[in-house]
Design a protein around this motif. Structure first.
Motif, PDB file in Angstrom:
ATOM      1  N   THR A  22       0.826  -1.206   0.000  1.00  0.00           N
ATOM      2  CA  THR A  22       0.000   0.000   0.000  1.00  0.00           C
ATOM      3  C   THR A  22       0.860   1.256   0.000  1.00  0.00           C
ATOM      4  OG1 THR A  22      -0.187  -0.157   2.408  1.00  0.00           O
ATOM      5  CG2 THR A  22      -1.985  -1.084   1.099  1.00  0.00           C
ATOM      6  N   LEU A  23       2.167   1.086   0.301  1.00  0.00           N
ATOM      7  CA  LEU A  23       3.090   2.215   0.312  1.00  0.00           C
ATOM      8  C   LEU A  23       4.518   1.705   0.149  1.00  0.00           C
ATOM      9  CD1 LEU A  23       3.669   5.282   0.978  1.00  0.00           C
ATOM     10  CD2 LEU A  23       3.931   4.545   3.354  1.00  0.00           C
ATOM     11  N   THR A  24       5.281   2.394  -0.669  1.00  0.00           N
ATOM     12  CA  THR A  24       6.724   2.150  -0.736  1.00  0.00           C
ATOM     13  C   THR A  24       7.408   3.497  -0.884  1.00  0.00           C
ATOM     14  OG1 THR A  24       6.833   1.945  -3.154  1.00  0.00           O
ATOM     15  CG2 THR A  24       6.507  -0.092  -1.905  1.00  0.00           C
ATOM     16  N   TYR A  25       8.616   3.569  -0.400  1.00  0.00           N
ATOM     17  CA  TYR A  25       9.473   4.707  -0.702  1.00  0.00           C
ATOM     18  C   TYR A  25      10.928   4.285  -0.532  1.00  0.00           C
ATOM     19  CZ  TYR A  25       8.871   5.540   4.367  1.00  0.00           C
ATOM     20  OH  TYR A  25       8.781   5.404   5.723  1.00  0.00           O
ATOM     21  N   LEU A  26      11.799   5.071  -1.117  1.00  0.00           N
ATOM     22  CA  LEU A  26      13.229   4.771  -1.116  1.00  0.00           C
ATOM     23  C   LEU A  26      13.981   5.743  -0.217  1.00  0.00           C
ATOM     24  CD1 LEU A  26      13.736   4.275  -4.965  1.00  0.00           C
ATOM     25  CD2 LEU A  26      13.340   2.506  -3.231  1.00  0.00           C
ATOM     26  N   LYS A  27      15.040   5.251   0.369  1.00  0.00           N
ATOM     27  CA  LYS A  27      15.910   6.117   1.148  1.00  0.00           C
ATOM     28  C   LYS A  27      16.362   7.266   0.259  1.00  0.00           C
ATOM     29  CE  LYS A  27      20.167   6.113   3.826  1.00  0.00           C
ATOM     30  NZ  LYS A  27      21.263   5.292   4.365  1.00  0.00           N
ATOM     31  N   GLY A  28      16.244   8.479   0.773  1.00  0.00           N
ATOM     32  CA  GLY A  28      16.629   9.659   0.003  1.00  0.00           C
ATOM     33  C   GLY A  28      15.485  10.327  -0.717  1.00  0.00           C
ATOM     34  N   ASP A  29      14.310   9.669  -0.813  1.00  0.00           N
ATOM     35  CA  ASP A  29      13.154  10.317  -1.432  1.00  0.00           C
ATOM     36  C   ASP A  29      12.816  11.594  -0.662  1.00  0.00           C
ATOM     37  OD1 ASP A  29      12.880   8.351  -3.349  1.00  0.00           O
ATOM     38  OD2 ASP A  29      11.041   7.484  -2.517  1.00  0.00           O
ATOM     39  N   VAL A  30      12.354  12.583  -1.397  1.00  0.00           N
ATOM     40  CA  VAL A  30      12.032  13.880  -0.799  1.00  0.00           C
ATOM     41  C   VAL A  30      10.689  13.824  -0.081  1.00  0.00           C
ATOM     42  CG1 VAL A  30      11.519  16.303  -1.324  1.00  0.00           C
ATOM     43  CG2 VAL A  30      13.356  15.127  -2.537  1.00  0.00           C
ATOM     44  N   ILE A  31      10.644  14.419   1.110  1.00  0.00           N
ATOM     45  CA  ILE A  31       9.399  14.607   1.857  1.00  0.00           C
ATOM     46  C   ILE A  31       9.175  16.110   1.915  1.00  0.00           C
ATOM     47  CG2 ILE A  31       8.174  14.289   4.038  1.00  0.00           C
ATOM     48  CD1 ILE A  31      10.315  12.160   4.747  1.00  0.00           C
ATOM     49  N   ILE A  32       8.121  16.584   1.295  1.00  0.00           N
ATOM     50  CA  ILE A  32       7.811  18.015   1.344  1.00  0.00           C
ATOM     51  C   ILE A  32       6.755  18.231   2.410  1.00  0.00           C
ATOM     52  CG2 ILE A  32       6.920  19.992   0.069  1.00  0.00           C
ATOM     53  CD1 ILE A  32       8.043  18.673  -2.477  1.00  0.00           C
ATOM     54  N   TYR A  45      14.253  14.337   3.846  1.00  0.00           N
ATOM     55  CA  TYR A  45      14.510  13.167   3.014  1.00  0.00           C
ATOM     56  C   TYR A  45      14.246  11.890   3.812  1.00  0.00           C
ATOM     57  CZ  TYR A  45      16.715  16.694   0.167  1.00  0.00           C
ATOM     58  OH  TYR A  45      16.942  17.818  -0.585  1.00  0.00           O
ATOM     59  N   ARG A  46      13.716  10.886   3.126  1.00  0.00           N
ATOM     60  CA  ARG A  46      13.457   9.599   3.762  1.00  0.00           C
ATOM     61  C   ARG A  46      14.771   9.008   4.253  1.00  0.00           C
ATOM     62  NH1 ARG A  46       7.975   9.027   4.680  1.00  0.00           N
ATOM     63  NH2 ARG A  46       6.851   9.659   2.818  1.00  0.00           N
ATOM     64  N   LYS A  47      14.747   8.467   5.468  1.00  0.00           N
ATOM     65  CA  LYS A  47      15.955   7.932   6.083  1.00  0.00           C
ATOM     66  C   LYS A  47      16.145   6.447   5.830  1.00  0.00           C
ATOM     67  CE  LYS A  47      15.947  11.402   9.665  1.00  0.00           C
ATOM     68  NZ  LYS A  47      15.881  11.694  11.087  1.00  0.00           N
ATOM     69  N   GLU A  48      15.131   5.808   5.233  1.00  0.00           N
ATOM     70  CA  GLU A  48      15.221   4.377   4.956  1.00  0.00           C
ATOM     71  C   GLU A  48      14.300   4.031   3.794  1.00  0.00           C
ATOM     72  OE1 GLU A  48      14.116   2.816   8.730  1.00  0.00           O
ATOM     73  OE2 GLU A  48      12.061   3.487   8.569  1.00  0.00           O
ATOM     74  N   THR A  49      14.479   2.841   3.272  1.00  0.00           N
ATOM     75  CA  THR A  49      13.607   2.313   2.230  1.00  0.00           C
ATOM     76  C   THR A  49      12.535   1.463   2.906  1.00  0.00           C
ATOM     77  OG1 THR A  49      15.386   2.321   0.594  1.00  0.00           O
ATOM     78  CG2 THR A  49      13.538   0.832   0.176  1.00  0.00           C
ATOM     79  N   VAL A  50      11.283   1.568   2.424  1.00  0.00           N
ATOM     80  CA  VAL A  50      10.154   0.886   3.077  1.00  0.00           C
ATOM     81  C   VAL A  50       9.250   0.213   2.052  1.00  0.00           C
ATOM     82  CG1 VAL A  50       8.027   1.276   4.401  1.00  0.00           C
ATOM     83  CG2 VAL A  50      10.128   2.428   5.073  1.00  0.00           C
ATOM     84  N   TRP A  51       8.821  -0.993   2.403  1.00  0.00           N
ATOM     85  CA  TRP A  51       7.748  -1.715   1.711  1.00  0.00           C
ATOM     86  C   TRP A  51       6.688  -1.934   2.782  1.00  0.00           C
ATOM     87  CZ3 TRP A  51       4.684  -5.911   2.261  1.00  0.00           C
ATOM     88  CH2 TRP A  51       4.052  -6.460   1.138  1.00  0.00           C
ATOM     89  N   GLU A  52       5.484  -1.390   2.570  1.00  0.00           N
ATOM     90  CA  GLU A  52       4.460  -1.448   3.616  1.00  0.00           C
ATOM     91  C   GLU A  52       3.133  -1.950   3.063  1.00  0.00           C
ATOM     92  OE1 GLU A  52       4.143   1.843   6.558  1.00  0.00           O
ATOM     93  OE2 GLU A  52       2.139   2.078   5.709  1.00  0.00           O
ATOM     94  N   TYR A  53       2.467  -2.768   3.882  1.00  0.00           N
ATOM     95  CA  TYR A  53       1.121  -3.231   3.543  1.00  0.00           C
ATOM     96  C   TYR A  53       0.202  -2.883   4.712  1.00  0.00           C
ATOM     97  CZ  TYR A  53      -2.854  -6.074   2.307  1.00  0.00           C
ATOM     98  OH  TYR A  53      -4.122  -6.485   1.983  1.00  0.00           O
ATOM     99  N   SER A  54      -0.893  -2.218   4.417  1.00  0.00           N
ATOM    100  CA  SER A  54      -1.866  -1.847   5.440  1.00  0.00           C
ATOM    101  C   SER A  54      -3.222  -2.444   5.095  1.00  0.00           C
ATOM    102  CB  SER A  54      -1.988  -0.323   5.522  1.00  0.00           C
ATOM    103  OG  SER A  54      -3.048   0.037   6.392  1.00  0.00           O
ATOM    104  N   THR A  55      -3.906  -2.961   6.108  1.00  0.00           N
ATOM    105  CA  THR A  55      -5.265  -3.443   5.896  1.00  0.00           C
ATOM    106  C   THR A  55      -6.229  -2.269   5.817  1.00  0.00           C
ATOM    107  OG1 THR A  55      -5.723  -3.585   8.267  1.00  0.00           O
ATOM    108  CG2 THR A  55      -4.842  -5.569   7.186  1.00  0.00           C
ATOM    109  N   GLY A  56      -5.747  -1.089   6.205  1.00  0.00           N
ATOM    110  CA  GLY A  56      -6.638   0.060   6.331  1.00  0.00           C
ATOM    111  C   GLY A  56      -7.421  -0.091   7.624  1.00  0.00           C
TER     112      GLY A  56
END
Length: 132
Positions: A22-32, A45-56
């Motif tokens: 449901t969400l992914t991002y890479l280390k270094g991606d910009v957060i505005i 900037y994102r401090k880590e890479t993430v693969w996330e799954y949420s049931t909501g």
């Protein structure tokens, strides 16, 4: 549920599991962050890479019902997750976010199947409880 760490390809994990995150991002991606009362505007900037799954959000006073739904999707993937985590030196986390409405406190129960899964994938548990 999230898999996170310094550097890995989230698409590779998606392909291995056959489950879309449901969400992914890479280390270094910009957060505005827009300026508001509780934050300072600016670029981070994102401090880590993430693969996330949420049931909501699932409305139930029983966390076990949500965890059963989660296990229906992920229990057969535990070994694959563990192998991927070990290969890339990653971490895993199960996030549980119960909400308290009308003074009804949710039941926090982790059955043996949940504990076994979390142990296999070496996950920690993060519980963030909110009162509305």
């Amino acid at each position: 549920f999230s898999v996170y760490g310094d550097s890995f390809n989230p698409n590779e994990l998606t392909e291995i599991l056959g489950i879309s995150p449901t969400l992914t991002y890479l280390k270094g991606d910009v957060i505005i962050r827009p300026k508001n009362k509780s934050t300072v505007a600016g670029v981070r900037y994102r401090k880590e890479t993430v693969w996330e799954y949420s049931t909501g959000y699932i409305e139930t006073p029983y966390v076990e019902e949500v965890l059963d739904s989660f296990l229906n999707i992920f229990s057969s993937k535990a070994r694959q997750i563990r192998d991927f985590v070990d290969k890339h030196s990653l971490s895993t986390k199960l996030e549980v976010v119960p909400k308290i409405y009308n003074d009804i406190t949710p039941a926090l129960y982790f059955n043996q199947d949940v504990i076994d899964f979390l142990h296999t994938v070496r996950a920690c548990i993060d519980i963030d409880m909110y009162v509305n």
